[in-house]
Scaffold this active site. Sequence first.
Site, mmCIF file in Angstrom:
data_model
loop_
_atom_site.group_PDB
_atom_site.id
_atom_site.type_symbol
_atom_site.label_atom_id
_atom_site.label_comp_id
_atom_site.label_asym_id
_atom_site.label_seq_id
_atom_site.Cartn_x
_atom_site.Cartn_y
_atom_site.Cartn_z
ATOM 1 N N SER A 1 0.858 -1.244 0.000
ATOM 2 C CA SER A 1 0.250 0.129 0.323
ATOM 3 C C SER A 1 0.448 1.010 -0.095
ATOM 4 O O SER A 1 0.455 2.405 -0.857
ATOM 5 C CB SER A 1 -0.780 0.326 1.580
ATOM 6 O OG SER A 1 -0.665 -0.620 2.805
ATOM 7 N N LYS B 1 8.684 1.183 8.299
ATOM 8 C CA LYS B 1 9.245 1.523 10.753
ATOM 9 C C LYS B 1 9.126 -0.025 11.344
ATOM 10 O O LYS B 1 8.123 -0.685 11.560
ATOM 11 C CB LYS B 1 7.952 1.294 10.542
ATOM 12 C CG LYS B 1 7.992 3.454 10.018
ATOM 13 C CD LYS B 1 6.371 4.104 10.154
ATOM 14 C CE LYS B 1 5.757 5.123 9.515
ATOM 15 N NZ LYS B 1 4.993 6.141 9.645
ATOM 16 N N LYS C 1 5.757 3.708 18.121
ATOM 17 C CA LYS C 1 4.279 3.997 18.157
ATOM 18 C C LYS C 1 3.687 3.450 17.993
ATOM 19 O O LYS C 1 2.156 2.598 18.393
ATOM 20 C CB LYS C 1 4.003 4.887 17.784
ATOM 21 C CG LYS C 1 4.804 5.846 15.411
ATOM 22 C CD LYS C 1 3.999 4.844 14.984
ATOM 23 C CE LYS C 1 3.881 4.237 13.220
ATOM 24 N NZ LYS C 1 2.420 3.927 12.729
ATOM 25 N N ASN D 1 -1.886 -1.604 13.442
ATOM 26 C CA ASN D 1 -1.790 -1.873 14.317
ATOM 27 C C ASN D 1 -2.629 -2.358 15.426
ATOM 28 O O ASN D 1 -3.221 -2.891 16.648
ATOM 29 C CB ASN D 1 -0.221 -1.459 14.642
ATOM 30 C CG ASN D 1 1.001 -2.059 13.606
ATOM 31 O OD1 ASN D 1 1.468 -2.516 15.054
ATOM 32 N ND2 ASN D 1 1.311 -0.766 12.893
ATOM 33 N N GLU E 1 3.830 -4.587 12.322
ATOM 34 C CA GLU E 1 5.705 -4.720 12.645
ATOM 35 C C GLU E 1 5.402 -3.803 14.363
ATOM 36 O O GLU E 1 6.086 -4.853 14.533
ATOM 37 C CB GLU E 1 5.855 -3.223 11.571
ATOM 38 C CG GLU E 1 5.448 -3.490 10.626
ATOM 39 C CD GLU E 1 6.433 -2.612 9.893
ATOM 40 O OE1 GLU E 1 5.475 -1.781 9.539
ATOM 41 O OE2 GLU E 1 6.503 -3.089 8.907
#
Length: 337
Positions: A11, A106, A189, A254, A279
């Site tokens: 994406s 990330k 995050k 997430n 992740e």
Amino acid sequence: MAQIGIIGAGSWGTALAVLLAGNGHAVRLWSAIESEIMLLKEKREHSSKLPGVKLPESIQATTDLQLAMADAELLVLAVPSVFVRETARSMKAYYQPRQIVVNVAKGIEEDSLMTMVDIIEEELGGGTVCVLSGPSHAEEVGKKLPTTIVVGAKTRQIAEHVQSLFMNGVFRVYTSPDILGIELGGSLKNVIALAAGMADGLGFGDNTKAALITRGIHEIGRLALAMGAKAETLNGLTGIGDLIVTCASVHSRNRKAGMLIGQGKTPDQAMDEVQMVVEGVYSAKAAVKLGEKYQVSLPIIERVNKILFEELPVKEAIFELMQREKKTEYENLEWET
Ligand SMILES: NC(=O)c1ccc[n+]([C@@H]2O[C@H](COP(=O)([O-])OP(=O)(O)OC[C@H]3O[C@@H](n4cnc5c(N)ncnc54)[C@H](O)[C@@H]3O)[C@@H](O)[C@H]2O)c1
């Protein structure tokens, strides 16, 4: 006009390819997955990952890594973080030192505890590697909704060059020299977003969400500062900005995985249902190890890790967090008396 290779056609890679082609650049979009490239060539759209966003004719989709990288002045590495090392290793054979690599993945590697830029530099044997990160869901960038983001590089000149290639009227790019802070904010995050999703799944409200975001950025900041990141970065788009969007957005995988766990699914069931790499699960393990290494207390991240890997029930984790010893909000503030 620049020749640009995008390595990874999920994406984010697809959204960035469309953005850069819209800026007038010649773009080659590479994926390791043959069926994905077939889909992009036939439908001129990534119908499963970025539906409704058409690929302009100037984007050439390919499974040929050498072709994707040939003559490119800029290479955007856009595979999920778990594939970054092996992808960078494959790129080494075709990489020219004059090419600028922009990492957009990330994550923190669990075994080495390295961030993505360091991994890419290691695999390429040097080179010019920078990072592009911030509150930027592909779905919204694909729809040309106003978005702000930061490019982190070692020199101002490189950062400003990358800024000028990406920037347009709906995509505003800031520059920063704090690569480490940007990468840590973007990776950690995701762990807090898992916690925010769990709170949503349990039916908790906005108070809980605000608490997780605020105490979450404290935690991320404590660790990032101990590792050498700059405090300003944690207060910026790639710190609190990215944390807010990930904890609140319907697009966050997430948060979605966390929500399923909060609703009673096991972590494995939640990963299966999300059907994409979550992740934060990998970064949670790495963050706990980093907390131990740098002697930093990470109460939320440690609980997320225990929920994921040690079967700690979510409700018990919340109870533990609420019942911790009494504290002052900021240890460094001085009292009048
Ligand atoms: N999606 C977003 O909105 C967004 C925004 C900013 C940053 N990012 C970051 O960008 C990175 C990619 O995210 P995404 O959302 O595009 O992921 P995705 O799950 O949509 O992309 C997966 C893609 O990775 C590639 N891939 C799969 N297996 C591979 C393998 N073995 N080797 C090499 N490549 C393989 C394929 O092109 C596949 O489509 C992540 O690190 C993510 O955190 C995503």
